[in-house]
Every structure is written in C-alpha cells, then in structure tokens.
Design an enzyme around this catalytic site. Structure first.
Site, mmCIF file in Angstrom:
data_model
loop_
_atom_site.group_PDB
_atom_site.id
_atom_site.type_symbol
_atom_site.label_atom_id
_atom_site.label_comp_id
_atom_site.label_asym_id
_atom_site.label_seq_id
_atom_site.Cartn_x
_atom_site.Cartn_y
_atom_site.Cartn_z
ATOM 1 N N HIS A 133 8.515 8.003 -15.559
ATOM 2 C CA HIS A 133 8.581 7.394 -14.229
ATOM 3 C C HIS A 133 9.802 6.497 -14.140
ATOM 4 C CE1 HIS A 133 7.303 5.590 -10.439
ATOM 5 N NE2 HIS A 133 7.720 4.456 -10.953
ATOM 6 N N ASP A 187 -4.493 2.295 -4.473
ATOM 7 C CA ASP A 187 -3.119 1.806 -4.570
ATOM 8 C C ASP A 187 -2.363 2.041 -3.268
ATOM 9 O OD1 ASP A 187 -0.594 0.967 -5.923
ATOM 10 O OD2 ASP A 187 -0.078 3.050 -5.502
ATOM 11 N N ARG A 202 0.592 -4.822 1.009
ATOM 12 C CA ARG A 202 1.612 -5.629 0.338
ATOM 13 C C ARG A 202 2.926 -5.575 1.098
ATOM 14 N NH1 ARG A 202 2.146 -2.885 -5.066
ATOM 15 N NH2 ARG A 202 3.896 -4.311 -5.312
ATOM 16 N N SER A 238 0.467 -0.843 -9.772
ATOM 17 C CA SER A 238 0.689 0.237 -8.809
ATOM 18 C C SER A 238 1.305 1.449 -9.498
ATOM 19 C CB SER A 238 1.609 -0.251 -7.679
ATOM 20 O OG SER A 238 1.947 0.808 -6.806
ATOM 21 N N LYS A 281 -0.994 5.265 -10.920
ATOM 22 C CA LYS A 281 -0.680 6.651 -10.549
ATOM 23 C C LYS A 281 -0.358 7.493 -11.786
ATOM 24 C CE LYS A 281 2.384 5.391 -7.337
ATOM 25 N NZ LYS A 281 2.150 4.008 -6.913
#
Length: 443
Positions: A82, A161, A168, A183, A187
C-alpha cells in the site's frame, strides 16, 4: 453503553476498552449514533491520540465491519503493498507483475483516485478491454494460475472506515495519525493479505510533509500489523519531486511498461526494487532484501516480469498488445512542450504543483464521480540536479481539451526552479521501519 460516556472518557485522555470501541463503531455504522456525536469523538481522538491497543482495536472492528476476503484457496504467503499516495506513483502496476514473476501471489483491491491523477483502477482502465471488476471465483482463479489479480475495491470492504472517513473529511480530523493508520490497515487486513509492505511517502507531494510525522505514521501502522498478527514493514520514500516522469493514466501505463522492459526512470525503478525486495523477504522467498533485489533485477533482465504483465492483462480481458505497441493506449489530441526560460540546474520540482497541473489537464478528479481524461497528463524531461539549457524541453503536456493547456502550463512553470549553483538529487529511500524499529536508509 452510551456514546456520551465514551466521548467524555476519550476527551479526558483515558484509554478506552476494546468493547467500548467495538460498540461505538458498530453503532455508528448501523446509524444508531448521530454524526455530531461521532464528530465529537473524532475531535477528542485528534487532541488526545490513541494508545497502540486502542488503535489496533479500532482497526480490527473497522476491518470486520464488512466482508473479510478469504485467500486460503491460494497457496503461499500473500503479501500486499500500500502506498500513502504521491505524484507519478506508478509502483503498483510495476510491482504486482514483478513480484508475481518471483512466485509470490499478489492479490490487490485498489481504488480510483480523487485528486492529482486516477488511482490504480483508472490507470488500468486505460488499457483497452481491461476488466477491473472481478468476481471472487475469477479473482481466485487468476491468482492460482498467474500469481496476480487486481480488482476494484468493493464497498463491502471495511464499510465502517468509508463512513468514518467521510465524516473526518468534513470535521478537520483527517490528519490524526491513529485515524489515518487504522483507516489504511483496516482495508489491508480485510483484503486478505498475510503480510503487508507500506510505501509511506514523505515530502512536498505527499500527505506527510516531514520525516518525523511519516515515521510516526509508519510506526503506528507497523505496530497495528504486529498486534493483529499481520507482519508489516514500512518503507519511507521521498516525494520531494514526482517519483516517475509520467503523471497521468495512460502515460503511467506506458512508463510501467518501460520499467518492466528494463528501461525508464531510474528513481521509479529503484523504489519498486526496494519495495519488491521487502515483499519477497516477508513472503519467505529470500532471506534478505539485498538478495530479493538481485532476484527482481534478474526478472527484469530476463523479460519474465514483462511477460507476467502481458499475462496479467490477458487474464483480465485486456489487449496485451499494448505492451509492444503503447500507441494503442488513449492518445491526447493536444500536446504542448514547456521549455526552460533560462539555463541552470534544476533545484526544485514542486510535486504538488505538478500534480495540480496534471489534474487541470483532465488527468485527475476535482470532485467525486468526475469523468477523467485517460490520455491527459504530463511527461517530465527534467529532474532535480540536472543541468538544462535555455529553450530545452522541461515537460510535455497532454490533453483532449485545448482550453486546459494555458492554466496547466502556468502551474508547471511555477513548479520547476532553476539556479546557477548545482544541487544533488534528494535521496529516494529515507528509512525502513519493521518490527525491530527504524533503520535509517537501510533496505
């Protein structure tokens, strides 16, 4: 339980119980708590922070709020990657086939972009015929046959999320480190990966503008991984200038092909090799990152990585002939070169400004759901530290809307700075964070 009691407890800096976090997030996801109470809790978290135990609990409850992908039918250790996002960050399209060619299953759920350029899914859709929505059986079948599958992220993955992030975004609580970390990791955990490599960007073109905050975010995410049984390694990489030379969807596909063909921008190639080497170590394929790097270089040299990219495109119904003939990718009708107004050394390339210019050309979205121009974008010819002559081409702009060129050109001219004194290019890899702590500039 009552939301007000949990808000008060967090406001006072008292550690929340796992059961309290589970109840709060579940109740909010099920519309049993109003936005204003959850907004108050988010602001309390922003000011008071969260302990490692609280952050891990928040991550797990968000991951389990929807579907948990089961990859047990795929043999081997599945390693996901990621990136926290940046400009010309083409790493997924390069890393996925490269690491898959090394025999490591790469199963990714990726998203669309909101901002400078499209996300990985948008970029892949620049390939004619490429299907970015795979059902579970096809996803697993492709993984078992080719070691690689990428699909669009389902709304059923970590829905808590998604709802929390939207709140947010409008309550000035986006920058909370525990909230960012949970967050991202929720995922990744829900997507079925056994182990995770994180590319944490640092600099002007990144969300984390300085090394200190990037280290804090990386340490938090690595900690979460350890606490929930998903070993995680974070690589801090520079985003002081765009990582690659191409910014824009079809342009980035072309650059990915160049890197996989053992050509292209050295900085992008180097970062991909570093990230990929750590993926091989986590998968158990190599004992050290240095050995992993050598193996990946061999795969580039032999053409196996490029062939894996062809297989990947074919497996997802795309036209793999684009690998040998990139002109079949979407092409822009209007092209403009930006030349240097003088001579000197390139001392700065503002990645934010470059990204904004690409978005103005149509390569990215200014609002959710906006249709993007897959052919639009920028190709840079200059890099920090390079000497340029007067009227030398610094960049080329691409778009299908001629009216967009003027504003984008103005942004780009402001982004590139020249000076008579030479400067060195910024380092690419700033450090590695694993379960043993921070290792400065060590891969």
């Amino acid at each position: 339980m009552r939301a007000i009691d949990i808000i008060t407890k967090k406001r006072e800096g008292i550690e929340l119980l796992e059961s309290e976090i589970e109840w709060l997030i579940s109740a909010y996801t099920n519309n049993e708590i109003p936005d204003y109470q959850m907004a108050a809790w988010l602001m309390a978290v922003l000011f008071q922070g969260m302990t490692a135990k609280e952050t891990a609990a928040l991550t797990l409850v968000m991951a389990k709020s929807g579907d948990m992908v089961d990859l047990s039918e795929v043999p081997g250790i599945k390693v996901d990657k990621h990136s926290t996002g940046g400009v010309a960050d083409t790493t997924t399209m390069i890393l996925a086939p490269l690491v898959a060619a090394a025999g490591v299953p790469v199963a990714k759920m990726s998203g669309r972009g909101l901002g400078f350029t499209g996300g990985t899914i948008d970029k892949l859709e620049a390939i004619p015929g490429f299907e970015t929505t795979l059902d579970r059986s096809r996803f697993i079948a492709n993984l078992n046959k080719y070691n690689i599958a990428i699909t669009g992220q389902s709304a059923s993955i970590a829905p808590a999320d998604g709802k929390l992030y939207a709140l947010r975004d409008v309550t000035a609580t986006v920058e909370s480190i525990p909230l960012i970390a949970s967050s991202i990791m929720s995922k990744k955990i829900a997507s079925g990966a056994d182990k995770i490599v994180l590319d944490v960007k640092v600099g002007k073109g990144a969300f984390m503008k300085n090394t200190e905050s990037a280290i804090k975010l990386a340490e938090t995410m690595v900690n979460i991984g350890q606490l929930v049984g998903r070993e995680t390694v974070a690589v801090l990489t520079s985003m002081e200038q765009p990582l690659g030379t191409a910014i824009g969807n079809s342009l980035e596909v072309k650059e990915a092909i160049e890197i996989l063909s053992n050509r292209g921008e050295p900085a992008l190639r180097d970062v991909c090799l570093t990230l990929g080497a750590h993926m091989l170590v986590l998968s158990g394929k190599t004992p050290t990152a240095a050995e992993g790097r050598k193996q990946l270089i061999n795969l580039l040299n032999s053409g196996q990585a490029l062939q894996k990219f062809r297989d990947f495109i074919t497996a997802q119904s795309g036209d793999s002939t684009v690998v040998d003939n990139p002109t079949q990718l979407p092409q822009a009708r209007f092209v403009q070169e930006i030349t240097s107004p003088g001579q000197g050394y390139v001392t700065a390339i503002d990645a934010d400004q470059i990204g904004f210019a690409a978005m103005r050309l149509g390569a990215g979205r200014e609002y959710k759901g906006q249709v993007i121009d897959l052919a639009a974008g920028i190709v840079l010819q200059g890099r920090i530290g390079q000497y340029v002559k007067t009227n030398q081409v610094l960049a080329t702009l691409y778009t299908n809307d001629e009216t967009r060129l003027k504003h984008a050109a103005s942004c780009l001219n402001q982004a590139i700075k020249l000076d008579e004194l030479p400067v060195s290019a910024p380092p690419l890899v700033l450090g590695i964070i694993n379960k043993n702590g921070f290792h400065e500039r060590l891969d």
